[in-house]
Design an enzyme around this catalytic site. Structure first.
Site, mmCIF file in Angstrom:
data_model
loop_
_atom_site.group_PDB
_atom_site.id
_atom_site.type_symbol
_atom_site.label_atom_id
_atom_site.label_comp_id
_atom_site.label_asym_id
_atom_site.label_seq_id
_atom_site.Cartn_x
_atom_site.Cartn_y
_atom_site.Cartn_z
ATOM 1 N N SER A 126 -63.941 -47.941 -9.039
ATOM 2 C CA SER A 126 -63.263 -49.182 -8.645
ATOM 3 C C SER A 126 -64.129 -49.995 -7.692
ATOM 4 O O SER A 126 -64.915 -49.448 -6.926
ATOM 5 C CB SER A 126 -61.947 -48.823 -7.940
ATOM 6 O OG SER A 126 -61.428 -49.940 -7.263
ATOM 7 N N TYR A 151 -57.203 -43.838 -1.289
ATOM 8 C CA TYR A 151 -57.459 -44.090 -2.718
ATOM 9 C C TYR A 151 -58.917 -44.492 -2.907
ATOM 10 O O TYR A 151 -59.638 -43.883 -3.708
ATOM 11 C CB TYR A 151 -56.542 -45.193 -3.256
ATOM 12 C CG TYR A 151 -57.057 -45.791 -4.554
ATOM 13 C CD1 TYR A 151 -57.721 -47.010 -4.557
ATOM 14 C CD2 TYR A 151 -56.921 -45.107 -5.750
ATOM 15 C CE1 TYR A 151 -58.213 -47.537 -5.735
ATOM 16 C CE2 TYR A 151 -57.426 -45.630 -6.935
ATOM 17 C CZ TYR A 151 -58.076 -46.853 -6.916
ATOM 18 O OH TYR A 151 -58.586 -47.373 -8.085
ATOM 19 N N LYS A 155 -62.440 -42.509 -4.745
ATOM 20 C CA LYS A 155 -63.377 -43.075 -5.722
ATOM 21 C C LYS A 155 -64.812 -42.931 -5.200
ATOM 22 O O LYS A 155 -65.730 -42.594 -5.943
ATOM 23 C CB LYS A 155 -63.048 -44.540 -6.006
ATOM 24 C CG LYS A 155 -61.734 -44.736 -6.753
ATOM 25 C CD LYS A 155 -61.730 -43.993 -8.086
ATOM 26 C CE LYS A 155 -60.433 -44.212 -8.846
ATOM 27 N NZ LYS A 155 -60.370 -43.410 -10.090
HETATM 28 C C1 WQD Z 1 -54.215 -58.145 -5.544
HETATM 29 C C2 WQD Z 1 -53.954 -59.262 -4.549
HETATM 30 C C3 WQD Z 1 -52.735 -58.568 -2.598
HETATM 31 C C4 WQD Z 1 -48.993 -57.612 -4.613
HETATM 32 C C5 WQD Z 1 -55.936 -52.349 -6.106
HETATM 33 C C6 WQD Z 1 -57.000 -51.286 -6.127
HETATM 34 C C7 WQD Z 1 -57.862 -51.462 -7.356
HETATM 35 C C8 WQD Z 1 -56.990 -51.418 -8.547
HETATM 36 C C9 WQD Z 1 -55.909 -52.513 -8.468
HETATM 37 C C10 WQD Z 1 -56.289 -49.553 -9.803
HETATM 38 C C11 WQD Z 1 -54.142 -58.802 -3.115
HETATM 39 C C12 WQD Z 1 -51.934 -59.558 -3.416
HETATM 40 C C13 WQD Z 1 -50.305 -57.994 -4.362
HETATM 41 C C14 WQD Z 1 -47.929 -58.404 -4.124
HETATM 42 C C15 WQD Z 1 -49.503 -59.918 -3.167
HETATM 43 N N1 WQD Z 1 -56.381 -50.155 -8.632
HETATM 44 N N2 WQD Z 1 -50.542 -59.132 -3.661
HETATM 45 N N3 WQD Z 1 -48.222 -59.538 -3.421
HETATM 46 O O1 WQD Z 1 -55.190 -54.298 -3.997
HETATM 47 O O2 WQD Z 1 -56.803 -55.904 -5.173
HETATM 48 O O3 WQD Z 1 -56.571 -53.585 -6.016
HETATM 49 O O4 WQD Z 1 -55.172 -52.307 -7.276
HETATM 50 O O5 WQD Z 1 -56.690 -49.858 -10.880
HETATM 51 O O6 WQD Z 1 -58.791 -50.426 -7.385
HETATM 52 O O7 WQD Z 1 -57.814 -51.448 -4.997
HETATM 53 O O8 WQD Z 1 -54.718 -55.161 -6.344
HETATM 54 O O9 WQD Z 1 -52.802 -56.273 -7.419
HETATM 55 O O10 WQD Z 1 -52.379 -54.807 -5.389
HETATM 56 O O11 WQD Z 1 -53.478 -57.004 -5.098
HETATM 57 O O12 WQD Z 1 -49.750 -60.951 -2.508
HETATM 58 O O13 WQD Z 1 -46.700 -58.096 -4.302
HETATM 59 O O14 WQD Z 1 -52.585 -59.638 -4.665
HETATM 60 O O15 WQD Z 1 -52.608 -58.864 -1.212
HETATM 61 O O16 WQD Z 1 -54.692 -59.890 -2.397
HETATM 62 P P1 WQD Z 1 -55.827 -54.787 -5.242
HETATM 63 P P2 WQD Z 1 -53.260 -55.766 -6.095
#
Ligand code: WQD
Length: 344
Positions: A126, A151, A155
């Site tokens: 990731s 997490y 990785k």
């Molecule tokens: C994306 C953006 C949140 C939810 C993680 C792991 C990555 C992968 C995907 C597995 C961020 C914002 C999110 C919400 C929001 N894991 N957000 N409201 O954290 O970038 O990546 O998940 O495959 O390895 O690190 O993904 O979709 O959680 O967040 O504002 O209800 O959306 O703050 O900026 P992230 P995410």
């Protein structure tokens, strides 16, 4: 026909990769403990490709069962290892679950590979390993920073375990794929993202809010140092991501890899903010998303997007789908889920 073991193959990225492997004529064996996925995904895969993959309900942490699985399914040519817990927030609350599940499963597979003469290994990593990069877009040689969550740490440690294992025994050959943010669903809407419970990730929360399953989306912060204040990510269509895995397997099977371990960034090279994603989704779906700006989420980095040049040139892979098409596929999938639950 080469036989490929896909651990976590009923999961989001895993199921889409199984479809693309079968489309390319590979025979697939799925190992999954169904802790974060549903056995019905096999029906979706079969509806798309006409082929139901072999399935073993096994936890990769269970060495003995995995050993028996390799005895049963002879001649596996390569492993794609997806099976892992992947929620950043949950990993902060339950670190030992993440260290045990994500690392013991990896170590089991690496130990069993030479015993069962399986030498090719594709590892699901990731962009989280980069933390907040100093330079954007981020390339594969960017420094690995202190992980922001257990997490992300699993990785980083996983990649080190692979490097050290291969350094000790050149029998193995591995390709490490660093995903950016996978979203969307297969065009058939037969498979897609199926988070258990309240989604951690942005896209399923957006589509569930749009369809009325969730009252309101919380946007975690608009006071970042970005054009509109919300975080920036590189959102990649899950089918584009799946196709990269097929190319990685082919590269290993054809002995094309120029070293025993290669690492690739899998991203579009385009950064989009949370508010841009919401705006584009509303345009594509014609549905207004009810959201409010709340405080930042612990562990979030401000902005990251890939430099995918190395994957483009060496793996022969490029992300093709537009963000509009990707968001549309996620919306069609959510609508299909709603239809199914009404008819059940
Ligand atoms: C994306 C953006 C949140 C939810 C993680 C792991 C990555 C992968 C995907 C597995 C961020 C914002 C999110 C919400 C929001 N894991 N957000 N409201 O954290 O970038 O990546 O998940 O495959 O390895 O690190 O993904 O979709 O959680 O967040 O504002 O209800 O959306 O703050 O900026 P992230 P995410």
């Amino acid at each position: 026909m080469s036989k490929i073991l896909v651990t976590g193959g009923t999961g989001f990225i895993g199921s889409h990769t199984v479809v693309e492997l079968q489309n390319e004529g590979f025979e697939v064996v799925i190992v999954d403990n169904l802790s974060n996925s549903n056995i019905d995904v096999l029906n979706g895969i079969e509806k798309i490709t006409g082929i139901r993959p072999a399935f073993e309900n096994i936890d990769c942490v269970d060495y003995v069962s995995m050993d028996r699985m390799f005895e049963k399914h002879k001649d596996i040519q390569a492993i794609i290892h997806f099976a892992a817990n992947k929620a950043v927030g949950e990993s902060v609350e339950k670190p030992l679950l993440y260290y045990r599940n994500n690392l013991v499963s990896l170590i089991n597979l690496l130990q069993l590979m030479p015993i069962h003469k399986v030498k090719n290994f594709v590892f699901s990593s990731s962009c989280t390993v980069y933390g907040q990069p100093d330079i954007l877009p981020v390339t594969e040689d960017a420094p690995i920073k202190l992980a922001m969550s257990p997490y992300g740490n699993t990785k980083q440690i996983g990649e080190e375990i692979i490097h050290d294992t291969i350094h000790s025994n050149p029998f193995y050959r591995s390709i490490i794929l660093r995903y950016f943010n996978p979203i969307g669903a297969h065009a058939s809407a037969e498979i897609g993202e199926l988070p258990n419970g309240v989604p951690n990730n942005l896209l399923p929360f957006v589509t569930q809010t749009a369809i009325g399953l969730r009252k309101q989306l919380s946007v975690f912060g608009d006071d970042y140092n970005t054009p509109d204040g919300s975080c920036i990510r590189d959102y990649i269509h899950v089918v584009d991501l799946a196709k990269a895995h097929v190319l990685a397997v082919k590269r290993l099977l054809n002995e094309d890899a120029n070293t025993n371990v290669e690492t690739f960034n899998l991203g579009t090279g385009r950064g989009l903010s949370v508010l841009e994603i919401i705006e584009t989704f509303e345009k594509v779906s014609g549905v207004k998303v009810n959201y409010k700006i709340v405080g930042r989420r612990e562990g979030d980095i401000e902005k990251v997007w890939a430099d995918p040049t190395y994957a483009n040139e060496v793996l022969g892979w490029t992300a093709n789908e537009t963000v509009e098409e990707t968001l549309r596929s996620a919306w069609v999938w959510e609508q299909n889920l709603a239809k199914r639950s009404k008819s059940e």
